[in-house]
Design a protein around this motif. Structure first.
Motif, PDB file in Angstrom:
ATOM      1  N   VAL A 270       0.855  -1.188   0.000  1.00  0.00           N
ATOM      2  CA  VAL A 270       0.000   0.000   0.000  1.00  0.00           C
ATOM      3  C   VAL A 270       0.889   1.235   0.000  1.00  0.00           C
ATOM      4  O   VAL A 270       1.680   1.433   0.921  1.00  0.00           O
ATOM      5  N   SER A 271       0.772   2.056  -1.025  1.00  0.00           N
ATOM      6  CA  SER A 271       1.619   3.242  -1.102  1.00  0.00           C
ATOM      7  C   SER A 271       1.173   4.282  -0.074  1.00  0.00           C
ATOM      8  O   SER A 271      -0.027   4.424   0.211  1.00  0.00           O
ATOM      9  N   ASN A 272       2.157   4.984   0.456  1.00  0.00           N
ATOM     10  CA  ASN A 272       1.887   6.024   1.434  1.00  0.00           C
ATOM     11  C   ASN A 272       0.903   7.052   0.900  1.00  0.00           C
ATOM     12  O   ASN A 272      -0.061   7.438   1.579  1.00  0.00           O
ATOM     13  N   VAL A 273       1.147   7.525  -0.322  1.00  0.00           N
ATOM     14  CA  VAL A 273       0.305   8.568  -0.901  1.00  0.00           C
ATOM     15  C   VAL A 273      -1.136   8.095  -1.020  1.00  0.00           C
ATOM     16  O   VAL A 273      -2.078   8.808  -0.656  1.00  0.00           O
TER      17      VAL A 273
ATOM     18  N   LYS B 229       5.898   7.956  -1.671  1.00  0.00           N
ATOM     19  CA  LYS B 229       5.413   7.052  -2.706  1.00  0.00           C
ATOM     20  C   LYS B 229       5.740   5.590  -2.386  1.00  0.00           C
ATOM     21  O   LYS B 229       5.232   4.679  -3.046  1.00  0.00           O
ATOM     22  N   ARG B 230       6.574   5.375  -1.370  1.00  0.00           N
ATOM     23  CA  ARG B 230       6.903   4.006  -0.969  1.00  0.00           C
ATOM     24  C   ARG B 230       5.747   3.391  -0.182  1.00  0.00           C
ATOM     25  O   ARG B 230       4.807   4.084   0.236  1.00  0.00           O
ATOM     26  N   ASN B 231       5.810   2.078   0.035  1.00  0.00           N
ATOM     27  CA  ASN B 231       4.792   1.418   0.854  1.00  0.00           C
ATOM     28  C   ASN B 231       4.827   1.973   2.271  1.00  0.00           C
ATOM     29  O   ASN B 231       5.884   2.360   2.781  1.00  0.00           O
ATOM     30  N   VAL B 232       3.674   1.982   2.913  1.00  0.00           N
ATOM     31  CA  VAL B 232       3.532   2.626   4.216  1.00  0.00           C
ATOM     32  C   VAL B 232       4.523   2.057   5.232  1.00  0.00           C
ATOM     33  O   VAL B 232       4.433   0.885   5.615  1.00  0.00           O
ATOM     34  N   ASN B 233       5.491   2.883   5.610  1.00  0.00           N
ATOM     35  CA  ASN B 233       6.477   2.581   6.656  1.00  0.00           C
ATOM     36  C   ASN B 233       7.418   1.420   6.336  1.00  0.00           C
ATOM     37  O   ASN B 233       8.275   1.084   7.167  1.00  0.00           O
ATOM     38  N   VAL B 234       7.299   0.805   5.169  1.00  0.00           N
ATOM     39  CA  VAL B 234       8.135  -0.345   4.841  1.00  0.00           C
ATOM     40  C   VAL B 234       9.562   0.124   4.554  1.00  0.00           C
ATOM     41  O   VAL B 234       9.795   0.959   3.678  1.00  0.00           O
ATOM     42  N   GLY B 235      10.518  -0.417   5.303  1.00  0.00           N
ATOM     43  CA  GLY B 235      11.909  -0.032   5.138  1.00  0.00           C
ATOM     44  C   GLY B 235      12.271   1.292   5.778  1.00  0.00           C
ATOM     45  O   GLY B 235      13.405   1.752   5.643  1.00  0.00           O
TER      46      GLY B 235
ATOM     47  N   ASN C 112       6.823  10.328   9.398  1.00  0.00           N
ATOM     48  CA  ASN C 112       5.746  10.005   8.474  1.00  0.00           C
ATOM     49  C   ASN C 112       4.393  10.082   9.172  1.00  0.00           C
ATOM     50  O   ASN C 112       3.397  10.537   8.588  1.00  0.00           O
ATOM     51  N   GLU C 113       4.362   9.676  10.424  1.00  0.00           N
ATOM     52  CA  GLU C 113       3.114   9.749  11.175  1.00  0.00           C
ATOM     53  C   GLU C 113       2.708  11.203  11.428  1.00  0.00           C
ATOM     54  O   GLU C 113       1.526  11.536  11.433  1.00  0.00           O
ATOM     55  N   MET C 114       3.706  12.080  11.613  1.00  0.00           N
ATOM     56  CA  MET C 114       3.395  13.500  11.766  1.00  0.00           C
ATOM     57  C   MET C 114       2.849  14.087  10.465  1.00  0.00           C
ATOM     58  O   MET C 114       2.003  14.980  10.481  1.00  0.00           O
ATOM     59  N   VAL C 115       3.335  13.576   9.320  1.00  0.00           N
ATOM     60  CA  VAL C 115       2.758  13.988   8.039  1.00  0.00           C
ATOM     61  C   VAL C 115       1.289  13.580   7.985  1.00  0.00           C
ATOM     62  O   VAL C 115       0.422  14.359   7.560  1.00  0.00           O
ATOM     63  N   GLN C 116       0.999  12.356   8.422  1.00  0.00           N
ATOM     64  CA  GLN C 116      -0.394  11.900   8.480  1.00  0.00           C
ATOM     65  C   GLN C 116      -1.234  12.847   9.331  1.00  0.00           C
ATOM     66  O   GLN C 116      -2.338  13.251   8.939  1.00  0.00           O
TER      67      GLN C 116
END
Length: 247
Positions: free
Chosen positions: A93-96, A139-145, A154-158
């Motif tokens: 699942v892509s982040n975007v 654009k990467r998968n959610v939190n993967v890597g 990334n969570e703050m971006v959310q």
């Protein structure tokens, strides 16, 4: 904004919260501190509606509504955001796409028009730049890597995209280095330090509070608030530990 009265909760038959009472007003930042096993994360999970956490008595009112009578997605649409101590990875699942779907689901629930792909990308880019999260990362998968610090940023971006009324942040400072801590703390201030918003910040350490500067600090022990005060209480905990204060 949030009123918790005599809250009792358990998981797998084990009582964790034992009569917790707390009020959080608009524009306020409340820090929750306490020893391991005190019930801090449980409080966040109960407010977020995580399955398996059963409220046995007490009440929670959020913006005049019975929070405990709402499904997790309804709580989110009402303006509650739960930040996790360990943000999960979602392969495939892509982040975007994840973020735009989540934002539009909330907009639909509030009777608002969905945001277009172009407008969303502009908004996401602005939030990402402020938190050091590139569009390539988004654009990467959610939190993967992602590293621990990247997951928290990334969570703050959310949170910035969702723009909640109340943020419940469970050990957002966990695993952050000095630079990431500053970025995340500044992000919390930028997004949530507004007259119509509030923050419940669960943490073990003073270092994040030096940046976010809470209005109130509460010590949680054995499932209830045992001490409350101003920012000076966090400094006292740093000096003396929880032993004498939580006794």
């Amino acid at each position: 904004m949030l009123r918790i009265e005599n809250l009792h909760a358990e998981i797998d038959g084990k009582q964790i919260l034992n009569g917790l009472t707390l009020s959080v007003g608009a524009s306020e930042v409340h820090a929750i501190m306490g020893p391991n096993g005190a019930g801090k994360s449980t409080l966040g999970y109960v407010l977020g509606g995580r399955p398996g956490y059963e409220v046995t008595s007490g009440s929670v009112v959020f913006d005049g509504k019975d929070l405990l009578d709402m499904a997790p997605d309804e709580r989110a649409a009402a303006g509650l955001f739960l930040g996790f101590q360990y943000p999960v990875e979602i392969p495939g699942v892509s982040n975007v796409q994840f973020l735009r779907t989540a934002l539009n689901a909330q907009r639909r629930a509030r009777g608002e028009a969905e945001i277009s792909a172009g407008d969303f990308l502009r908004l996401a880019r602005a939030q990402g730049e402020a938190l050091g999260v590139s569009m390539d990362m988004m654009k990467r998968n959610v939190n993967v890597g992602f590293s621990g610090g990247e997951k928290k940023r990334n969570e703050m971006v959310q949170m910035g995209l969702i723009d909640p009324r109340l943020a419940v942040l469970d050990e957002t400072d966990s695993g952050l280095d000095i630079d990431a801590l500053r970025i995340v703390g500044d992000g919390i201030n930028r997004i949530m330090r507004k007259p119509d918003k509030a923050v419940l910040l669960i943490t073990h350490y003073q270092r994040l509070l030096d940046i976010v500067e809470p209005d109130f600090v509460h010590v949680l022990a054995e499932g209830r608030i045992v001490r409350s005060g101003g920012p000076e209480l966090a400094h006292q905990l740093e000096r003396e530990g929880y032993g004498a204060i939580a006794a």
